[in-house]
Design an enzyme around this catalytic site. Structure first.
Site, PDB file in Angstrom:
ATOM      1  N   TYR A 154       0.838  -1.216   0.000  1.00  0.00           N
ATOM      2  CA  TYR A 154       0.000   0.000   0.000  1.00  0.00           C
ATOM      3  C   TYR A 154       0.866   1.256   0.000  1.00  0.00           C
ATOM      4  CZ  TYR A 154      -3.230   3.516   1.954  1.00  0.00           C
ATOM      5  OH  TYR A 154      -3.960   4.649   2.190  1.00  0.00           O
TER       6      TYR A 154
HETATM    7  P1  NDP Z   1     -12.948   4.931   2.141  1.00  0.00           P
HETATM    8  O1  NDP Z   1     -12.780   3.459   2.141  1.00  0.00           O
HETATM    9  O2  NDP Z   1     -13.700   5.589   3.245  1.00  0.00           O
HETATM   10  O3  NDP Z   1     -13.614   5.403   0.750  1.00  0.00           O
HETATM   11  C1  NDP Z   1     -13.034   4.944  -0.437  1.00  0.00           C
HETATM   12  C2  NDP Z   1     -13.740   5.568  -1.622  1.00  0.00           C
HETATM   13  O4  NDP Z   1     -13.040   5.113  -2.807  1.00  0.00           O
HETATM   14  C3  NDP Z   1     -15.183   5.140  -1.744  1.00  0.00           C
HETATM   15  O5  NDP Z   1     -15.958   6.221  -2.194  1.00  0.00           O
HETATM   16  C4  NDP Z   1     -15.124   4.036  -2.804  1.00  0.00           C
HETATM   17  O6  NDP Z   1     -16.290   3.977  -3.616  1.00  0.00           O
HETATM   18  C5  NDP Z   1     -13.986   4.533  -3.679  1.00  0.00           C
HETATM   19  N1  NDP Z   1     -13.379   3.462  -4.478  1.00  0.00           N
HETATM   20  C6  NDP Z   1     -12.791   2.319  -4.044  1.00  0.00           C
HETATM   21  N2  NDP Z   1     -12.376   1.589  -5.098  1.00  0.00           N
HETATM   22  C7  NDP Z   1     -12.711   2.285  -6.211  1.00  0.00           C
HETATM   23  C8  NDP Z   1     -12.569   2.061  -7.587  1.00  0.00           C
HETATM   24  N3  NDP Z   1     -11.973   0.953  -8.065  1.00  0.00           N
HETATM   25  N4  NDP Z   1     -13.032   2.998  -8.463  1.00  0.00           N
HETATM   26  C9  NDP Z   1     -13.653   4.127  -8.020  1.00  0.00           C
HETATM   27  N5  NDP Z   1     -13.814   4.389  -6.704  1.00  0.00           N
HETATM   28  C10 NDP Z   1     -13.360   3.478  -5.820  1.00  0.00           C
HETATM   29  O7  NDP Z   1     -11.447   5.539   2.035  1.00  0.00           O
HETATM   30  P2  NDP Z   1     -10.831   6.927   2.569  1.00  0.00           P
HETATM   31  O8  NDP Z   1     -11.787   8.011   2.365  1.00  0.00           O
HETATM   32  O9  NDP Z   1     -10.260   6.679   3.912  1.00  0.00           O
HETATM   33  O10 NDP Z   1      -9.573   7.069   1.579  1.00  0.00           O
HETATM   34  C11 NDP Z   1      -9.525   8.013   0.538  1.00  0.00           C
HETATM   35  C12 NDP Z   1      -8.066   8.163   0.099  1.00  0.00           C
HETATM   36  O11 NDP Z   1      -7.270   8.634   1.198  1.00  0.00           O
HETATM   37  C13 NDP Z   1      -7.415   6.864  -0.376  1.00  0.00           C
HETATM   38  O12 NDP Z   1      -6.604   7.133  -1.501  1.00  0.00           O
HETATM   39  C14 NDP Z   1      -6.557   6.455   0.819  1.00  0.00           C
HETATM   40  O13 NDP Z   1      -5.469   5.663   0.430  1.00  0.00           O
HETATM   41  C15 NDP Z   1      -6.132   7.810   1.345  1.00  0.00           C
HETATM   42  N6  NDP Z   1      -5.730   7.815   2.744  1.00  0.00           N
HETATM   43  C16 NDP Z   1      -6.621   7.508   3.746  1.00  0.00           C
HETATM   44  C17 NDP Z   1      -6.205   7.519   5.071  1.00  0.00           C
HETATM   45  C18 NDP Z   1      -7.116   7.160   6.197  1.00  0.00           C
HETATM   46  O14 NDP Z   1      -6.627   7.008   7.321  1.00  0.00           O
HETATM   47  N7  NDP Z   1      -8.425   7.037   5.985  1.00  0.00           N
HETATM   48  C19 NDP Z   1      -4.813   7.883   5.438  1.00  0.00           C
HETATM   49  C20 NDP Z   1      -3.977   8.184   4.308  1.00  0.00           C
HETATM   50  C21 NDP Z   1      -4.428   8.160   3.019  1.00  0.00           C
HETATM   51  P3  NDP Z   1     -17.406   2.779  -3.486  1.00  0.00           P
HETATM   52  O15 NDP Z   1     -17.882   2.789  -2.076  1.00  0.00           O
HETATM   53  O16 NDP Z   1     -18.439   3.185  -4.478  1.00  0.00           O
HETATM   54  O17 NDP Z   1     -16.686   1.524  -3.835  1.00  0.00           O
END
Ligand code: NDP
Length: 232
Positions: A154
């Site tokens: 990751y």
């Molecule tokens: P969540 O799991 O809460 O939300 C993820 C989102 O990404 C959902 O809306 C989901 O949509 C969408 N998603 C997943 N797979 C796909 C795909 N193949 N195509 C389109 N959309 C997709 O994640 P976070 O909000 O926590 O994370 C957002 C970003 O922040 C990520 O890049 C993560 O790596 C980064 N991040 C998060 C941290 C944390 O602690 N939360 C820390 C550091 C970075 P659906 O539900 O429709 O599948």
């Protein structure tokens, strides 16, 4: 065509978590919003409804970011609806943790597909289509600096995203397009909370000097700054 005079932002993964907060926050700043999602259609629809209720303009567009053709179609839909795209918030992502020694091919391929190929698909499309003066914001993670065990695949991919971010900024020279990455620490979303014990969540929350988890709104405010006129 709605609000063709406003700037338009495509927010990937905007049905839940940080992306949903970013979509709502940018809408309050006057952006038309494309609320991208993969599977959570109802959640995406409710983000669109919230934006409309607050006087903004948004559409939900289903596209798996790992599918280049679907990403291209999403940008075409955004252009048809709003007249052009100015901002890409490249937020969609998944997190699966395992020791490298225990990681099988399917685990590796699934993270690469969404977090690396997906990010590439969307920035490539944005690099070809954003109007001059636009903005791209990619998503890294604080673990690129912390180097925690089990985050090898990751965080390794997120490090690659940071490098791609800097190179793309140079490649877009002359078009007044900024390219940045944000690297959140532990933030209270499904991605972070799922599968963790309360004790593990509390321990990680304490590592921050504020002694709490980040909120999606914390991150959305930083993204809004980067997408706005004061972050040139
Ligand atoms: P969540 O799991 O809460 O939300 C993820 C989102 O990404 C959902 O809306 C989901 O949509 C969408 N998603 C997943 N797979 C796909 C795909 N193949 N195509 C389109 N959309 C997709 O994640 P976070 O909000 O926590 O994370 C957002 C970003 O922040 C990520 O890049 C993560 O790596 C980064 N991040 C998060 C941290 C944390 O602690 N939360 C820390 C550091 C970075 P659906 O539900 O429709 O599948």
């Amino acid at each position: 065509m709605k609000n063709a005079t406003h700037k338009t932002a495509v927010v990937t993964g905007a049905s839940r978590g940080i992306g949903a907060a970013v979509a709502r926050r940018l809408a309050t700043g006057g952006f038309n919003i494309v609320v991208n999602y993969a599977g959570s259609a109802d959640a995406a629809k409710s983000v669109v409804q919230d934006i409309a209720a607050a006087g903004g303009s948004a559409i939900a567009v289903q596209a798996d970011v790992s599918d280049a053709a679907a990403v291209r179609q999403m940008f075409k839909t955004a252009e048809a609806e709003f007249g052009g795209v100015d901002v890409l918030i490249n937020n969609a992502g998944i997190m699966k943790l395992a020791l490298i020694a225990d990681s099988d091919d399917a685990l590796f391929d699934s993270i690469v597909a969404v977090n690396l190929k997906g990010a590439f698909n969307t920035v490539r499309e944005a690099a070809n289509r954003l109007r001059d003066g636009g903005t791209i914001v990619n998503f890294s993670t604080s673990v690129v600096g912390l180097n925690l065990e089990t985050y090898g695949i990751y965080a390794g991919i997120k490090a690659a995203i940071e490098t791609m971010t800097s190179i793309l900024a140079k490649e877009l020279r002359g078009r007044s397009i900024t390219v940045n990455a944000v690297a959140p620490g532990p933030t209270a979303t499904d991605l972070f909370l799922d599968g963790k014990s309360q004790e593990a969540v509390d321990r990680m929350a304490k590592t921050s000097p504020l002694e709490r988890l980040g909120t999606p709104e914390d991150i959305a405010n930083v993204v809004a700054f980067l997408a706005g006129p004061h972050a040139r």
